[in-house]
Enzyme design. Structure first.
Site, PDB file in Angstrom:
ATOM      1  N   GLY A   1      46.042  45.888  45.482  1.00 47.19           N
ATOM      2  CA  GLY A   1      45.423  44.736  44.843  1.00 47.19           C
ATOM      3  C   GLY A   1      46.258  44.190  43.715  1.00 47.19           C
TER       4      GLY A   1
ATOM      5  N   GLY B   1      45.093  41.397  41.764  1.00 50.90           N
ATOM      6  CA  GLY B   1      44.282  40.541  40.906  1.00 50.90           C
ATOM      7  C   GLY B   1      44.436  40.957  39.452  1.00 50.90           C
TER       8      GLY B   1
ATOM      9  N   GLY C   1      44.293  44.745  39.061  1.00 51.56           N
ATOM     10  CA  GLY C   1      45.508  45.362  39.583  1.00 51.56           C
ATOM     11  C   GLY C   1      46.677  45.212  38.628  1.00 51.56           C
TER      12      GLY C   1
ATOM     13  N   CYS D   1      31.961  43.079  38.224  1.00 47.01           N
ATOM     14  CA  CYS D   1      31.882  44.440  38.749  1.00 47.01           C
ATOM     15  C   CYS D   1      30.717  45.211  38.133  1.00 47.01           C
ATOM     16  CB  CYS D   1      33.178  45.196  38.460  1.00 47.01           C
ATOM     17  SG  CYS D   1      34.591  44.628  39.429  1.00 47.01           S
TER      18      CYS D   1
END
Length: 404
Positions: A185, A187, A190, A48
């Site tokens: 989310g 993942g 999350g 990210c």
């Protein structure tokens, strides 16, 4: 061969640039296969907060990485140039170790970068672009990163961007106690958000994911309700805070999801890159959109970092890698010298053995003559280099003299 790295990170570029350089894992694999044929070794690291290209080449090719990333992001080289960080040689090695150690992360010491660096190495291995130099670089940087976390007390895994995001949402809302929260989310990010919310005591947390199988089991007693993905657009109008942690290539929460509910005091936190909340929502009255770049600076534990001697430890690891790299760079010469010496020794020993068998009484004399002949032949290249490289020859001779 020289190591190069070109990086676009949260320190050098805004999310509007970084999201253009973000690739799903399948496209990263294709990218590696496309460009890997041009250089001996190549690794692509995408998170990210950063997109970084590491490669090995025998020529000055620092420009190549910028060209690769510019094409990837649909930018010109001139447009991208202002956002890139470029290193080569020692500085490229040091950068890789700092990244893996979490010292260059948005949240210093966050553990996710270790998994991301490991995935980058394994993806390059699968694509056939990982060679011995980058394999050793990434493997040693991972080992150093794990040890840094132990030394600095970060190994508990409590440092994460999700925690920072939850704290910021609580600040903007005044408090999250009794708040209604929606998390999109399931993942790693999350799950971290769900864990961080557990300490805030919201009245209800709705949690959903496009693939229901990825939703983790919710511990009993926590106010978390699993809902079907189709339900979240309706819930947007009922919550105070929305956390979006999906990995979609385009916005998931769009303007039409909130436009008819304008005026409600809500906070939307986008923890995805590319952004998964439509930037146009920022113009809707009463709604605050928070991106990764809007989160407050990380209150890094500088005192603990310094007292644990983290930086000197990383630097020692860097120097250790550089010593290995220097030795590896002459591996071909070492193998050639070994083969030459072995062949010469075999010939001399075979000759001495024949003479000793022919006249056993002269075995001692033959042995001494063979040893003297082998020594002269082994040292002959050094004697020839005495005039041009006296200092290096002197060092080699001293090392040979010590090996007794």
């Amino acid at each position: 061969m020289t190591l190069f790295v070109v990086a676009v990170t949260h320190r050098t570029a805004p999310v509007t640039i970084r999201e253009r350089l973000s690739l799903p894992i399948e496209q990263q694999y294709q990218w590696l296969q496309r460009w890997g044929s041009q250089v001996p070794e190549l690794v692509l690291l995408v998170t990210c907060h950063r997109t970084e290209v590491y490669w090995l080449d025998g020529e000055e090719t620092a420009h190549r990485g910028v060209e690769w990333l510019a094409e990837l992001g649909g930018l010109t080289v001139e447009e991208l140039q202002r956002w890139v960080l470029q290193h080569r040689g020692v500085e490229a090695v040091r950068h890789a170790f700092w990244v893996a150690a979490g010292l260059d992360s948005r949240v210093v010491g966050e553990p996710q970068i270790l998994g991301q660096v490991r995935r980058a190495r394994e993806l390059a291995r699968a694509a056939g672009t990982l060679g011995p130099v980058l394999d050793r670089l990434f493997s040693w940087s991972l080992a150093t990163g794990r040890m840094v976390r132990v030394r600095a007390g970060w190994s508990t895994g409590k440092r994460s961007l999700a925690r920072v995001a939850v704290r910021e949402a609580a600040r903007l809302c005044g408090d999250l106690r009794a708040a209604r929260v929606l998390v999109l989310g399931a993942g790693e990010t999350g799950r971290d958000v769900i864990a961080a919310l557990g300490r805030c005591q919201p009245s209800v947390v709705w949690w959903t994911n496009r693939s229901p199988g990825r939703l983790a089991r919710v511990p009993s007693g926590e106010p978390v309700r699993i809902v079907d993905w189709s339900e979240w657009p309706r819930l947007v109008s009922e919550v105070d805070v929305v956390f979006v942690t999906t990995h979609a290539p385009e916005p998931v929460v769009r303007l039409e999801h909130v436009a008819r509910h304008a005026g409600l005091p809500r906070v939307l936190v986008d923890l995805a890159v590319p952004r998964n909340i439509d930037p146009a929502i920022s113009d809707v009255p009463g709604i605050r959109v928070v991106t990764i770049d809007d989160l407050p600076a990380d209150p890094a534990p500088v005192a603990a970092w310094q007292s644990a001697a983290v930086e000197p430890y990383v630097e020692r690891a860097v120097q250790r890698y550089l010593r290995w790299s220097a030795a590896h760079s002459i591996a071909a010469e070492i193998r050639a010298a070994h083969e030459t010496l072995q062949s010469m020794l075999e010939r001399e020993l075979e000759k001495a053995l024949r003479l000793a068998l022919r006249d056993p009484a002269r075995a001692g004399e033959v042995k001494r003559a063979a040893a003297a002949s082998m020594a002269r032949k082994a040292l002959s290249p050094l004697f020839c280099a005495l005039e041009s490289e006296p200092h290096r020859v002197s060092l080699a001779l001293r090392l040979l003299a010590q090996n007794r």
